[in-house]
Scaffold this active site. Structure first.
Site, PDB file in Angstrom:
ATOM      1  N   LYS A  36       0.650  -0.899  -0.037  1.00 26.03           N
ATOM      2  CA  LYS A  36       0.017   0.001   0.285  1.00 26.03           C
ATOM      3  C   LYS A  36       1.116   1.603   0.404  1.00 26.03           C
ATOM      4  O   LYS A  36       0.749   2.138  -0.512  1.00 26.03           O
ATOM      5  CB  LYS A  36      -1.519   0.016   1.466  1.00 26.03           C
ATOM      6  N   ARG A  40      -9.506   0.616   8.633  1.00 30.43           N
ATOM      7  CA  ARG A  40      -9.448  -0.325   9.248  1.00 30.43           C
ATOM      8  C   ARG A  40      -9.970  -0.494  10.018  1.00 30.43           C
ATOM      9  O   ARG A  40     -10.139  -1.851  10.371  1.00 30.43           O
ATOM     10  CB  ARG A  40      -7.457   0.039   9.930  1.00 30.43           C
ATOM     11  N   ARG A  95      11.370  -5.494   5.599  1.00 26.45           N
ATOM     12  CA  ARG A  95      11.158  -4.040   5.001  1.00 26.45           C
ATOM     13  C   ARG A  95      12.150  -2.664   5.571  1.00 26.45           C
ATOM     14  O   ARG A  95      12.599  -3.214   6.843  1.00 26.45           O
ATOM     15  CB  ARG A  95      10.159  -3.384   5.059  1.00 26.45           C
ATOM     16  N   ARG A 126      10.933  -0.831  11.323  1.00 24.60           N
ATOM     17  CA  ARG A 126      10.608  -0.510  11.885  1.00 24.60           C
ATOM     18  C   ARG A 126       9.810  -1.358  13.128  1.00 24.60           C
ATOM     19  O   ARG A 126      10.025  -2.957  12.981  1.00 24.60           O
ATOM     20  CB  ARG A 126       9.188  -1.107  12.069  1.00 24.60           C
ATOM     21  N   ARG A 171      -0.292  -8.537  13.279  1.00 30.40           N
ATOM     22  CA  ARG A 171      -1.261  -7.707  12.316  1.00 30.40           C
ATOM     23  C   ARG A 171      -1.987  -8.479  11.094  1.00 30.40           C
ATOM     24  O   ARG A 171      -2.964  -8.016  10.831  1.00 30.40           O
ATOM     25  CB  ARG A 171       0.259  -6.897  12.238  1.00 30.40           C
TER      26      ARG A 171
HETATM   27  P1  ADP Z   1       1.040  -1.405   6.781  1.00 30.46           P
HETATM   28  O1  ADP Z   1       1.877  -0.417   6.428  1.00 30.46           O
HETATM   29  O2  ADP Z   1       2.175  -3.062   7.650  1.00 30.46           O
HETATM   30  O3  ADP Z   1      -0.226  -1.848   6.863  1.00 30.46           O
HETATM   31  P2  ADP Z   1       0.905   0.822   9.235  1.00 30.46           P
HETATM   32  O4  ADP Z   1       1.963   1.697   8.804  1.00 30.46           O
HETATM   33  O5  ADP Z   1      -0.544   1.898   7.572  1.00 30.46           O
HETATM   34  O6  ADP Z   1       1.148  -0.512   8.812  1.00 30.46           O
HETATM   35  O7  ADP Z   1      -0.156   0.781  10.310  1.00 30.46           O
HETATM   36  C1  ADP Z   1       1.496   0.389  11.825  1.00 30.46           C
HETATM   37  C2  ADP Z   1       0.147   0.282  12.959  1.00 30.46           C
HETATM   38  O8  ADP Z   1      -0.167   2.024  13.195  1.00 30.46           O
HETATM   39  C3  ADP Z   1      -0.843  -0.423  12.997  1.00 30.46           C
HETATM   40  O9  ADP Z   1      -0.888  -1.267  12.712  1.00 30.46           O
HETATM   41  C4  ADP Z   1      -1.831  -0.281  14.203  1.00 30.46           C
HETATM   42  O10 ADP Z   1      -1.041  -0.167  15.045  1.00 30.46           O
HETATM   43  C5  ADP Z   1      -1.227   1.544  13.640  1.00 30.46           C
HETATM   44  N1  ADP Z   1      -2.508   1.657  12.755  1.00 30.46           N
HETATM   45  C6  ADP Z   1      -2.470   2.709  11.840  1.00 30.46           C
HETATM   46  N2  ADP Z   1      -3.309   2.720  10.559  1.00 30.46           N
HETATM   47  C7  ADP Z   1      -4.079   2.467  11.320  1.00 30.46           C
HETATM   48  C8  ADP Z   1      -5.921   2.527  11.405  1.00 30.46           C
HETATM   49  N3  ADP Z   1      -6.436   3.212  10.556  1.00 30.46           N
HETATM   50  N4  ADP Z   1      -6.369   2.043  12.909  1.00 30.46           N
HETATM   51  C9  ADP Z   1      -6.572   1.934  13.854  1.00 30.46           C
HETATM   52  N5  ADP Z   1      -5.089   1.118  13.895  1.00 30.46           N
HETATM   53  C10 ADP Z   1      -4.103   1.820  12.868  1.00 30.46           C
HETATM   54  P1  ADP Z   2       2.327  -2.184   3.455  1.00 32.06           P
HETATM   55  O1  ADP Z   2       2.110  -0.715   3.107  1.00 32.06           O
HETATM   56  O2  ADP Z   2       1.144  -2.745   2.210  1.00 32.06           O
HETATM   57  O3  ADP Z   2       2.562  -2.385   4.668  1.00 32.06           O
HETATM   58  P2  ADP Z   2       4.933  -1.206   1.727  1.00 32.06           P
HETATM   59  O4  ADP Z   2       4.432  -0.585   0.471  1.00 32.06           O
HETATM   60  O5  ADP Z   2       5.599  -1.113   2.872  1.00 32.06           O
HETATM   61  O6  ADP Z   2       3.429  -2.100   2.480  1.00 32.06           O
HETATM   62  O7  ADP Z   2       5.689  -2.545   0.970  1.00 32.06           O
HETATM   63  C1  ADP Z   2       6.044  -3.898   2.562  1.00 32.06           C
HETATM   64  C2  ADP Z   2       7.287  -4.385   1.697  1.00 32.06           C
HETATM   65  O8  ADP Z   2       7.541  -5.208   0.956  1.00 32.06           O
HETATM   66  C3  ADP Z   2       8.257  -3.397   1.850  1.00 32.06           C
HETATM   67  O9  ADP Z   2      10.010  -3.456   2.322  1.00 32.06           O
HETATM   68  C4  ADP Z   2       8.506  -3.047   0.191  1.00 32.06           C
HETATM   69  O10 ADP Z   2       9.698  -2.827  -0.154  1.00 32.06           O
HETATM   70  C5  ADP Z   2       8.012  -4.258  -0.508  1.00 32.06           C
HETATM   71  N1  ADP Z   2       7.247  -4.236  -1.611  1.00 32.06           N
HETATM   72  C6  ADP Z   2       6.550  -3.821  -1.827  1.00 32.06           C
HETATM   73  N2  ADP Z   2       5.412  -3.891  -2.953  1.00 32.06           N
HETATM   74  C7  ADP Z   2       6.501  -5.308  -3.513  1.00 32.06           C
HETATM   75  C8  ADP Z   2       6.389  -6.369  -4.832  1.00 32.06           C
HETATM   76  N3  ADP Z   2       5.335  -5.807  -6.230  1.00 32.06           N
HETATM   77  N4  ADP Z   2       7.103  -7.425  -4.636  1.00 32.06           N
HETATM   78  C9  ADP Z   2       7.975  -7.046  -3.941  1.00 32.06           C
HETATM   79  N5  ADP Z   2       7.803  -6.024  -2.798  1.00 32.06           N
HETATM   80  C10 ADP Z   2       7.618  -5.349  -2.564  1.00 32.06           C
END
Ligand code: ADP
Ligand code: ADP
Ligand code: ZN
Length: 216
Positions: A13, A88, A127, A160, A171
């Protein structure tokens, strides 16, 4: 254009929302980034959010919703925005609907990035994120040119706290129970667009550009 990026942790994302934000000039609103920034600055919000984030739990709906509300009403969101990681929960989605109704705004599309569980764990645990601009990298799938340094801004990359394997697994569970129902919610509204997130980053980007009508 108003878009939501939906999908499990590690789906891509952030990566895709950032690419699209750069292409369109729309602001990317990433709730996770907002909490991590607040934590770095040791604000009360950051310290409260940390307790949930460290366990891989969700921050309470009222806190998240208030932050997004304030952010969406800023002038730079007038012509649109990209929500990354919000909503979420069903309650967050309903609050967002109410806010958009009040402002006579609509979501154009929900980009749902779908990826298998095993791949998600490999992505999240490898990541690395830029401390300055929040751009995500991956130690094997998407490494920076120079190890530990952001290609985009020269910032330092870090891992992270919640990207350790045990927390990632929790998660994923939280995603399945609390966030996955939103797939149906937006499908019923007719605005869900499913993207195969298992492809390489540039293929995923292309599919997203097609879905939002920017590429053929
Ligand atoms: P990822 O990219 O791995 O999906 P995020 O960076 O979006 O993770 O979120 C990291 C953490 O921040 C989540 O595990 C949660 O604790 C908190 N968080 C982020 N967005 C939300 C949301 N919309 N509602 C509740 N908690 C959130
Ligand atoms: P999210 O915000 O959904 O948690 P991220 O964009 O942070 O996901 O991506 C999670 C991890 O996977 C990062 O280390 C990113 O560089 C890697 N990644 C993202 N898209 C791809 C893909 N299409 N193929 C392989 N690795 C990816
Ligand atoms: Zn950077």
């Amino acid at each position: 254009m108003r878009l939501i990026f939906l999908g499990p942790p590690g789906a891509g994302k952030g990566t895709q929302a950032e690419i699209l934000a750069e292409k369109t000039g729309l602001p990317r609103i990433a709730t996770g980034d907002i909490f991590r920034k607040a934590l770095r600055e040791q604000t009360p919000l950051g310290l409260e959010a940390k307790a949930y984030m460290d366990k891989g739990e969700l921050v309470p709906d009222d806190i998240v919703t208030a932050i997004v509300r304030e952010r969406i009403l800023l002038p730079d969101c007038r012509h649109g925005f990209i929500l990354d990681g919000f909503p979420r929960t069903l309650a967050q989605a309903q609050s967002l609907d109410a806010l958009l109704d009040e402002e006579a705004m609509q979501i154009d599309a929900v980009i749902y990035i779908d990826v298998a569980d095993e791949e998600l764990i490999a992505r999240a645990t490898g990541r690395r994120v830029c401390r300055s601009c929040q751009m995500p990298y991956h130690i094997t799938f998407s490494p920076p040119v120079k190890e530990g340094v952001c290609d985009a801004c020269g910032g330092t990359l870090y891992q992270r706290d919640d990207d350790r394997e045990e927390t990632v697994q929790n998660r994923l569970n939280v995603y399945k129970s609390q966030t996955a129902p939103l797939v149906d919610y937006y499908a019923k509204k007719g605005i869900l667009r499913q993207i195969d997130g298992s492809q390489p980053i540039d293929r995923v980007s292309l599919d997203i550009l097609k879905v939002v009508g920017i590429a053929e």
